[in-house]
Write an enzyme that holds these catalytic residues in place. Structure first.
Site, PDB file in Angstrom:
ATOM      1  N   HIS A 127       0.772  -1.176  -0.115  1.00 46.11           N
ATOM      2  CA  HIS A 127       0.007   0.034   0.192  1.00 46.11           C
ATOM      3  C   HIS A 127       0.920   1.202   0.084  1.00 46.11           C
ATOM      4  CE1 HIS A 127      -3.697  -2.504   1.816  1.00 46.11           C
ATOM      5  NE2 HIS A 127      -3.322  -2.897   0.572  1.00 46.11           N
ATOM      6  N   CYS A 161       3.588  19.435  -8.822  1.00 43.37           N
ATOM      7  CA  CYS A 161       4.973  19.022  -9.491  1.00 43.37           C
ATOM      8  C   CYS A 161       5.795  20.197 -10.048  1.00 43.37           C
ATOM      9  CB  CYS A 161       4.750  17.726 -10.397  1.00 43.37           C
ATOM     10  SG  CYS A 161       6.565  17.116 -11.055  1.00 43.37           S
ATOM     11  N   ALA A 245       0.246  -9.205  19.003  1.00 43.51           N
ATOM     12  CA  ALA A 245       1.385  -9.575  18.208  1.00 43.51           C
ATOM     13  C   ALA A 245       2.781  -9.441  18.865  1.00 43.51           C
ATOM     14  CB  ALA A 245       1.347  -8.374  16.787  1.00 43.51           C
TER      15      ALA A 245
END
Ligand code: NAD
Ligand code: ZN
Length: 259
Positions: A127, A161, A245
């Site tokens: 992602h 940009c 976890a």
């Protein structure tokens, strides 16, 4: 730790020791103990921002949506910038140091595997990453801080940009934006070539990433899941370790080292 979990930890560690090519696949759940909030929890960013306003299509369509996107992006960023890796990220590094890691595929955009010291060439960020900004037209990339410092200095809401005038966006995959094909392809290749596929902290509901363990299983890899809750693919797992976890990965690595 209960007896059943200890037995499962022992089984999982034995599978890891027997493996030579491990793919580790991580989701948002590996980073919650580093203090990065789940975007969907009450009080989280989803309660302030409407998901429909943040799609890739809206971002491209109008300055108004680009402004909303950048506000949202800048609101979520500090938690990720300031977060430190936790023992679960370090466990993944230890698997790499054991010489068994084929690839580290992540749905996360927080860069915590990089911060933990995992080798960049092993990491596949499905992602994208918050650490960079990209031009949607010419694909040039910049470190995020460079762009946001300019935005702050010049009072810019939406950056463009300097080379082609295209809109600049955080180098993450927005809703409605396709995943980078080369990252996706390599991830599926690794899933098909591993002999052990270890999922940590993913609900396995976001497609096509959720198909990675399915592909690994189809090619006869063994599957381990470390997660707080059940997933749609629990029935194909060889071992499921239900728990947070960080402590679960610590217990797993303790057992792995013992063998
Ligand atoms: P997800 O679909 O990957 O699900 C997270 C899973 O982790 C859930 O099943 C949950 O039960 C589990 N979990 C939560 N805390 C845990 C813990 N301490 N230990 C073990 N398991 C735990 O993630 P999501 O929040 O539904 O987000 C979907 C997408 O949004 C992600 O794929 C990612 O692209 C993005 N996201 C990224 C981050 C990040 O980069 N840290 C954070 C939130 C969302
Ligand atoms: Zn450009």
């Amino acid at each position: 730790m209960s007896d059943i979990l200890q037995r499962d930890v022992t089984t999982a560690a034995a599978l890891m020791r027997a493996a030579q090519k491990i793919v580790v696949f991580t989701g948002a759940g590996i980073s919650t103990e580093s203090g990065i909030p789940d975007f969907r929890s009450p009080g989280g960013i989803w309660s302030t921002y409407n998901q429909d306003d943040l799609t890739y299509q809206r971002f491209r369509s109008h300055e108004k949506y680009r402004k909303i996107y950048w506000e949202y992006d800048r609101a979520r960023y500090p938690a990720m910038r300031d977060a430190a890796p936790n023992p679960a990220h370090r466990a993944v590094l230890e698997i790499e140091k054991s010489g068994r890691l084929l690839a580290l595929i992540t749905q996360n955009i927080d860069g915590l595997h990089h911060k933990a010291g995992s080798s960049p060439e092993k990491i596949y960020e499905l992602h994208g990453t918050v650490r960079e900004v990209t031009c949607l037209d010419c694909y040039r990339r910049w470190p995020r801080e460079k762009i946001t410092e300019e935005m702050d200095r010049e009072g810019i809401d939406v950056p463009y940009c300097q080379h082609c005038g295209g809109p600049l966006k955080c180098a993450t995959i927005a809703f409605g934006q396709s995943l980078p094909p080369e990252v996706l392809e390599s991830s599926f290749d690794h899933a098909r070539n591993c002999d052990l596929f270890l999922t940590v902290g993913s609900s396995l509901v976001v497609q096509p990433a959720a198909m990675l363990p399915v592909e690994a299983k189809r090619k006869r890899a063994r599957l381990i899941l470390v997660n707080l809750s059940s997933t749609p693919y629990d029935d194909i797992m060889d071992v499921i370790l239900i728990g947070k976890a960080a402590p679960t990965m610590e217990a797993l690595m303790d057992e792995f080292r013992r063998g």
